[in-house]
Scaffold this active site. Structure first.
Site, PDB file in Angstrom:
ATOM      1  N   ASP A 218       0.828  -1.068   0.096  1.00  0.00           N
ATOM      2  CA  ASP A 218       0.127  -0.054   0.086  1.00  0.00           C
ATOM      3  C   ASP A 218       0.923   1.132  -0.064  1.00  0.00           C
ATOM      4  OD1 ASP A 218      -2.803   1.275   0.484  1.00  0.00           O
ATOM      5  OD2 ASP A 218      -1.844   1.825   2.353  1.00  0.00           O
ATOM      6  N   GLU A 278       1.583  -0.616  -5.070  1.00  0.00           N
ATOM      7  CA  GLU A 278       0.605   0.231  -5.497  1.00  0.00           C
ATOM      8  C   GLU A 278       1.201   1.721  -5.339  1.00  0.00           C
ATOM      9  OE1 GLU A 278      -3.435   2.660  -3.614  1.00  0.00           O
ATOM     10  OE2 GLU A 278      -1.732   2.241  -2.261  1.00  0.00           O
TER      11      GLU A 278
END
Length: 547
Positions: A218, A278
């Protein structure tokens, strides 16, 4: 004209070889709280995922990515982690997680878990210690605490914005401020402190030792911030390199993680471990360093997510990715839990055509739960039910991401359309986000066996993708893809051996080129004119051809 039905859903076969499994994998993103609820409390859980593994195997995916299931106050859907090596009691136990990994492996499905290294929860024990410690302490050095500016220090230390609206700083009672690029419940780690990197390496080992296939990272472009925490010239939200995104120091972390991943045996199941970042970026030049030798195995490319539904825009999106990496290093994706669903962005027919585009492109592809059902964005969630911090921090000006996170419909009817399972003597609690009226019409039960449904389309496409030698990563010696001549409002490319993709994004029917067989079409094709072979492709329709 009918598509070839010789490839039947539910019959798995070996995935193409010639590279690590993740290079050509189809990965299904599971948002656990919204996937399936096993105990009737209205919240999806790991046991619910276990109970639906056969569905995922029948769909034909190679891996599942679990968004955070860790202990969390759930101020940001679990991305506010209070314990990186546990399971939230509302979602299950570590024993449930282990059972999920085993059950998935029994079906040749790997498990990828979400890692959140940029920030944690404000309820994480280390942040609680930091709040209790004085300014300048070792406890506070794990985070980014600073004195404020202006008289009395009542102004934030700099002008950085929060991704969720407002400023990226919150003041604590002793007068200092702490940095949070997202919600105030998500303080950023200080990756310049020498204790942070070893802590996360231990977290990686904890989950790798439980048999997972890799991580989704993330906010992989975050982590390091300008050590001076200086103002930025433009405080507008951006994905370009800045004082808080895409810092050069970040790549050393991923090189160390790559060494750790590669230290696990590649032979046997789950095979070589991966980590997919990401990374929202402004250009290919910004993305390239993440994929340098020894760096991250993969990063998402979001070009299709950001593209308009036009042939020119989609071709530019594909070319932009192919300019710096192929789909094995930069997997293709149409949507996820952070963006509006494709069926609402582009329309239902276009979303069907986009699914065939996604699965025809070379490399790996990710499917967000519900895309295989053609679910739309839910836009009529009552304000009182919304939970996305973006909605709260913008005073309701930005609706947020709840509309793509509504619990899945499994059955045609019932209190939660089959999302929650209970015994016959009890009724389930309402789902944690309300489902819209008529949700059952889009359910798995309603689409299962319907030859024209979204679900059937995905099942057939995934089956053909596994069987056809040109698809996935394709043959090691083959050309990944090559554009073929087509009208300005069409997409046409070939892959060796013997495969062609064609999509009509214009308003008039498009005549099909020469082909041997129609493998699959996203919608009905128009018959050929009298005396002419083939047929025509209607607007917003795609077709796979054997050539």
């Amino acid at each position: 004209m009918r598509a070839n039905d010789s490839f039947q859903a539910g019959e798995r076969s070996p995935a193409p070889t010639g590279g690590p499994w993740w290079a050509g994998a189809v990965v299904y993103q599971v948002y656990p709280r919204s996937f399936a609820d096993s105990d009737g409390d209205g919240i999806g859980d790991l046991a619910g995922v276990i109970g639906r593994l056969d569905y995922l195997a029948d769909l034909g995916v190679d891996a599942i990515w679990l968004t955070p299931f860790y202990p969390s106050p759930l101020n940001d859907g679990g991305y506010d982690v209070s314990d990186y090596t546990g399971v939230d009691p509302r979602l299950g136990t570590l024993a449930d997680f282990d059972a999920l990994v085993r059950g998935a492996a029994d079906r040749d499905i790997r498990v990828i878990v979400d890692l959140v290294p940029n920030h944690c929860s404000s309820e994480h024990p280390l942040f609680a210690k930091a709040l209790a410690a004085p300014p300048g302490s070792a406890e506070r050095a794990l985070f980014l605490f600073r004195d404020g500016r202006g008289p009395g220090g009542d102004q934030p230390p700099n002008n950085w914005p929060s991704r969720f609206g407002g400023q990226a700083w919150t003041r604590v009672p002793d007068g200092q401020w702490y940095l949070h690029l997202f919600d105030s419940s998500q303080p950023d780690w200080n990756w310049r402190d020498p204790r942070v990197a070893p802590m996360f390496e231990e977290i990686l080992r904890f989950w790798l030792d439980r048999g997972i296939g890799g991580f989704r990272v993330d906010v992989a472009h975050g982590l390091f911030k300008d050590p001076d925490l200086a103002d930025v010239a433009d405080a507008t939200l951006t994905n370009r390199p800045s004082a808080y995104y895409h810092r050069e120091e970040t790549h050393a972390v991923y090189r160390s993680w790559r060494r750790l991943l590669d230290s696990y045996p590649a032979a046997g199941f789950p095979g070589p471990r991966t980590a997919i970042g990401e990374v929202w970026a402004d250009s290919a030049d910004t993305l390239r360093p993440y994929l340098e030798p020894g760096g991250l195995p993969q990063v998402f490319n979001f070009e299709l997510v950001r593209a308009r539904w036009s042939a020119r825009a989609l071709r530019a999106a594909i070319d932009a990715t192919n300019a710096f990496a192929d789909g094995s290093r930069a997997p293709w994706v149409l949507g996820n839990h952070d963006v509006d669903r494709p069926a609402s962005r582009w329309g239902s027919a276009a979303a069907r055509a986009a699914a065939l585009l996604l699965l025809a492109l070379p490399g790996s592809a990710y499917i967000y739960q519900g895309e295989e059902l053609g679910l739309p964005e839910v836009t009529d969630i009552p304000d009182s039910a919304r939970q996305d911090p973006t909605f709260r921090r913008t005073g309701g000006k930005v609706a947020g991401r709840d509309g793509s996170r509504v619990p899945l419909p499994w059955d045609r009817d019932g209190a939660s359309y089959g999302f929650s399972r209970t015994d016959a003597a009890s009724s389930p609690a309402p789902p944690w986000l309300p489902q819209p009226a008529g949700w059952g019409e889009r359910s798995v039960a309603a689409q299962d066996g319907d030859p024209d449904s979204f679900l059937t389309l995905y099942r057939r496409a995934l089956r053909i993708r596994r069987e056809h030698p040109a698809l996935g990563i394709g043959p090691a010696s083959g050309s990944a893809m090559r554009w073929r001549q087509a009208p300005d409002d069409a997409l046409h490319f070939g892959r060796d051996p013997g495969f062609a993709f064609l999509a009509n994004l214009g308003t008039a029917p498009l005549r099909l080129p020469e082909f041997r067989e129609v493998l699959l079409a996203s919608g009905p094709l128009l018959p050929g004119e009298a005396g002419l072979p083939g047929g025509s492709l209607p607007s917003d329709t795609a077709v796979w051809l054997a050539v």
